[in-house]
Scaffold this active site. Sequence first.
Site, PDB file in Angstrom:
ATOM      1  CD  GLU A 120      -2.841   1.160   2.405  1.00  0.00           C
ATOM      2  OE1 GLU A 120      -3.110   0.061   2.908  1.00  0.00           O
ATOM      3  OE2 GLU A 120      -3.377   2.217   2.765  1.00  0.00           O
ATOM      4  NE  ARG A 145      -9.430   0.452   9.989  1.00  0.00           N
ATOM      5  CZ  ARG A 145     -10.696   0.356   9.603  1.00  0.00           C
ATOM      6  NH1 ARG A 145     -11.459  -0.610  10.077  1.00  0.00           N
ATOM      7  NH2 ARG A 145     -11.212   1.208   8.748  1.00  0.00           N
ATOM      8  CD  GLU A 176      -8.512  -4.118   6.052  1.00  0.00           C
ATOM      9  OE1 GLU A 176      -7.434  -3.736   6.500  1.00  0.00           O
ATOM     10  OE2 GLU A 176      -9.459  -3.341   5.795  1.00  0.00           O
TER      11      GLU A 176
END
Length: 1349
Positions: free
Chosen positions: A822, A900, A1281
């Site tokens: 990423e 997160r 995920e």
Amino acid sequence: MRELDTNMGDRMNCAGSSFDDLVFFVNGKKVVETNADPEMTLLTYLRRTLGLPGTKLGCAEGGCGACTVMLSKYQPHAQKLLHYAVNACLAPICSLHLVSVTTVEGIGSVARQLHPVQERIAKGHGSQCGFCTPGIVMSMYALLRNNPTPKMADVEEAFQGNLCRCTGYRPILEAYKTLTVESGCCGGKGRENGCCMTNGKAEEKETDVDLAPRLFNAADFAPLDPTQEVIFPPELMSLSKTQKTCSLHFRSDRAVWLQPANLEEFLDLKFKHPDARVVVGNTEVGIEVKFKNMLYPVILAPAFIPELHRVTHTYEGIVFGAACTLTQVGEVLKEAVEALPPYMTQVFIAVLEQLRWFAGQQIRNVAAVGGNIMTASPISDLNPVFMAASCKLTLMDKDSSRVVQMDDTFFVGYRRTMLRPQEILLSIEIPYSRKQQFVSAFKQSPRREDDISIVTAAMSVTFTPGTCVVEDLRLSYGGMAPTTVLAKNTANKLLGRCWGEKLLEEACSSLAEELTLDPSVPGGMVIYRRTLTLSLFYKFYLTVLQKLGGQGLNVEEVRSNFLSATEIYHQEPPSSVQIYQEVPQTQHPDDVVGRPVMHLSALKQATGEAVYCDDMPLFENEVYLALITSSKAHARILSIDESAAECSPGFICCVFAADIPGSNTTGIMHDETVLADGQVTCVGHIIGAVVADTQLHAQRAAKAIRIQYEELQPIITIQEAIAAKSFYQPIRTLQKGDLEAGFKQADHILEGEMHIGGQEHFYLETNVTVAVPRGEDDEIELFVSTQAPSETQSLVAMALGIPANRVVVHVKRMGGGFGGKESRTTLLSTVVSVAAHKLRRPVRCMLDRDEDMLITGGRHPFYAKYKVGFLKSGKVVALDVSYYSNTGNSRDLSLSVMERALSHMENSYSIANVHGRGFLCRTNLPSNTAFRGFGGPQGMMFAENWITDVAQSLGRPADEVRRINLYQRGELTPFNQVLEQYTLDLCWDECLSRSRYRQSRAAVELYNRQNRWTKRGLAIVPTKFGISFTAVFLNQAGALVHIYTDGSVLLTHGGTEMGQGLHTKMVQVASRVLGVPCSKIHISETSTQTVPNTSPTAASASSDLNGAAVKNACQLLNERLEPYKSKNPKGSWEDWVKAAYLDRVNLSANGFYKTPDLGYDFETNSGRLFNYFSYGVACSEVEVDCLTGAHKNLSTTIVMDVGVSLNPAIDIGQVEGAFMQGVGLFTLEELHYSPEGVLLSRGPGSYKIPAFGDIPRKLTVSLLRDGAHDKAIFASKAVGEPPLFLASSVFFAIKDAISAARAESGIAGPFRLDSPASAERIRNACNDRFTKLCPVADPGIFRPWSVQV
Ligand SMILES: Cc1cc2nc3c(=O)[nH]c(=O)nc-3n(C[C@H](O)[C@H](O)[C@H](O)COP(=O)(O)OP(=O)(O)OC[C@H]3O[C@@H](n4cnc5c(N)ncnc54)[C@H](O)[C@@H]3O)c2cc1C
Ligand code: FES
Ligand code: FES
């Protein structure tokens, strides 16, 4: 034979020429190599010289199986063909003279005809990114060539040397089950009228699960027809039959390969070249050359020497020539075990037990028994058995031979034996056992399949006939010293003693004294290794005791609850069930949304035709780049000396910071350098690069660069960072309710801490970039394996100092990403671009596996301290938690990862008063980054840990405590988001019933009462995962759809394909909206010139975002086509398109989507953080071997809410793949760092991802039916995920089992178990009489081999 000199100018072979032509066949075609390079592997030759890129490079160390090919040889003496799978990455081309090589391209192709093994893995949904697929196909193919009717156990054995990081293995096994005797399908063999499935003859069991729709239809598969296989090349057959054996000789400028024709010549050569390296399988030497920089100028290959391949049965035992392969040894011993009385074959059985877990089949097929002995590795698996059995070795030199016994005088030091330089090992005699002799062998490794031992042992005891008095005892251990050792003191003490409890006690205390380890010993795990020596002896003790009892001797009886400690490891064959909701019967048959459509590239992936970045043919004038990286964690660079590199062959130039035309500042947060400028902040920090004509030359030149450093104090671990207050800002907090009041209200308060280790992405395809300058206006084209084309474009433009519109980034597909591609891919792509810009030539670099692991970072290790307040009922009312992540040397995505983690800190539990803090520890490790779950799994893991603590401290079942804390519909999260369309309770109830939780719990408890040394554990765990990028601006996507005048549609969108099936889903979406079949729609690639400013393919949101953008574009086109459809309602798609075109209608449309109503502010704890939540629940059962710490995954049931699935095959693949990645994270995968910050585990040899054998033996995956949802495309939900965290159910099942073991020692209540629950941690947590004998060393007095970062 003429005089030989290493220059070899006068060397002649028996054909009379100086050097030999290497002759072999590839896919039936003859290859004559006149310049065979002794150091070149078959893999390089296939990919670069022959242009056959189907065979992949995943590791170059025999550890992943991506490079598997089949070799076939004609054996004139046996008059038969031998087919066997090998790792092309370790096979020297020089070893292939008169060998036939079959690669994945040779057995079938999409255009020609697919081979059944290719078709079945593709149609069975066993190929996601596809990078492992050719290797798996070839392992299966080789198995079938030898055994057209295999059992599942054979299939599992054939795959011991193959890894897949995407699928979770289940679909591969399920697809190939159709070719086994267990399938119920005949595979087209031995039946009239073809396959039984097509004739409706297969037996159907009718349970509710059997009635569920299937993900594939076995009846569609072409039958396997062994008569249609590629034939052995007739020319090779006649060459093999007629050519007389003569010596061979190949050379390069660095090395010479000598393959003598007979033993005499071999010994002669060894005499003349005492330093020559004997090479048989090259599985050891190949690793030394590739990874340890070894150069062996003279290689002696004894492939033609019958004496070294001979098997002789004598009165004493079986004599194996030293070059016999392990496969051959195994086959011969198996036959002997079947033929001889059991008392004679104890040693053979012990060898077979070690061979069962020795590497993978590809290695065993080439590795020699002599190679294992002569490598003299302290963790050799065979040497302990050979030593315990007193095997005899025949050593030989030109003038004499001698027979020595394998005892403690044979190994004279680390990787050294007593052999004289001119001597070779001729053979080994493995003896028959005697009547009163008992032999056992044990291997304990982090992973059971294809792994190197932590401790390996073999034990042999012989009793005075008719008694239980020890006459002879040999206890041999590997992994406890620099060589394999005999515990002689202990053995001597026990001679003449009776086999009983007193002997056991003395043996253990004596072994604990005799086999000690320095606390700093390489490999670490000191307490574990010491405990194992005792535990393994105890297993042996019980096994022998039981056998003595069986012979009617007067010995203590083995208690029935101890018996499981003596069992040899066995596993049930895997079984699985997948349950999903079929599309409504009213859905049009052409509408493929919701159907289990195969991954669109799967067939090409299975045939090797799918093109990955490094598969592209070389561009004209292309050169290769190798990185120069820091060997220090924190240092100032004093000088860089390039002189040696400049002199090395093929060198073109170096690239350093001064060569960067634009900005050296890079990284997501613009806090990194493209190339280090004066200072390095981690081992692996990129300092520069070398460009040369070939990869090998570039890598050799890069190793020749000398750098001087002034070392600075590094910070490596989280604890060091906390002590030094080394944090990046900001320190995030998330808080709701009144914490103080919460703790006051609580009946109990509990504090705890836990550490979760990091994780390497281990995508099978490492990072790769090809940069091609276009020659004008600074244009440059990049072919990159990246999840973030736009980020790549912008950072490359910055580095080159050019506008982004000059940089085009293409991404066709990736061989896996998982978040690792990423942001960190720009580390490589910027450097490659700078080099290409400087040279004005195409430049390529694909990182080696060890470089990739060293440089690119992984999942953040986390440490948390928590305080929980709860009521007597188990209801948690207050949570105070601090999270610390090891961020590394740059910020990268770490703040978002921490956000997160914090936003998942309560997992699925409703807690009125919470306060979470997140600290980003700045350390001198390579920057950690995104990894599937993105901090969510770490955040939730701590929650599951404290909820387990709460249950254990209350003495209540954990499932009950979880259930009473579970959110209710409509409740608020700590970040004040209402749980709308909540389905977790449905998932929970379905999981309870599908797993038959109550019955399983009762069965586990019964099992645990009946077994002292093996324990079972059970856990059910929920997950709630927020969907959206937390950075709001990323929640956008674009698509571009062209309709051509022939009606074909070219679709592009902003997402990249990394195996997750995104392109397949997007084609399904376009197909539904446009109302055309998928076959008319094509996606070629993702590119910055078609869809600009794309968000990375991440956060599980790509189907949601890009799907909506695709829908938008297609709707626009529909609107434009509508008039033509109305005008000609009976017309075809092509008619309407043609009519519109002729009417000058724009048949190209741009789609766009942004997720509405997002915008959360951590400062004010207001606004909407996520678009919606994905929910799931898993229940797992495990069995732990309390003596070794090994565990088996017995069963897992998963219920996952994916909304209305766009494609159940892909979604179930994502659930299973994520789950298995989580199994790796929480139970297996360990990154070892030295205290100086050097990553010690840098390849599949030392870093273990789950293998085929790690999947739960029973795996049920159910996609929740009828869950209400309307937030994403066609009511589907994100799936990439969220399921990963469900693997924590395995961790907590293990913890449950450990609790049962601890209870046997009278220990109750919460205990700390860090993640992963490795065999070491499990064993150390099962306190018992053996662990007590191995106390922990005082941590302050030694420097450990590795540290918990
Ligand atoms: C992926 C992988 C997994 C592995 N797993 C295991 C495992 O589970 N357990 C384990 O114990 N090992 C394991 N190994 C190590 C290795 O496979 C074995 O040691 C193997 O038996 C070596 O045999 P070889 O023929 O390939 O040796 P080679 O690499 O060809 O040679 C090894 C050494 O032996 C010497 N040698 C070979 N034959 C003779 C001879 N006749 N006379 C004198 N010297 C000789 C060579 O000169 C060389 O130094 C693994 C290796 C790999 C790459
Ligand atoms: S590339 Fe050969 S085994 Fe991994
Ligand atoms: S499909 Fe196996 S590694 Fe990707």
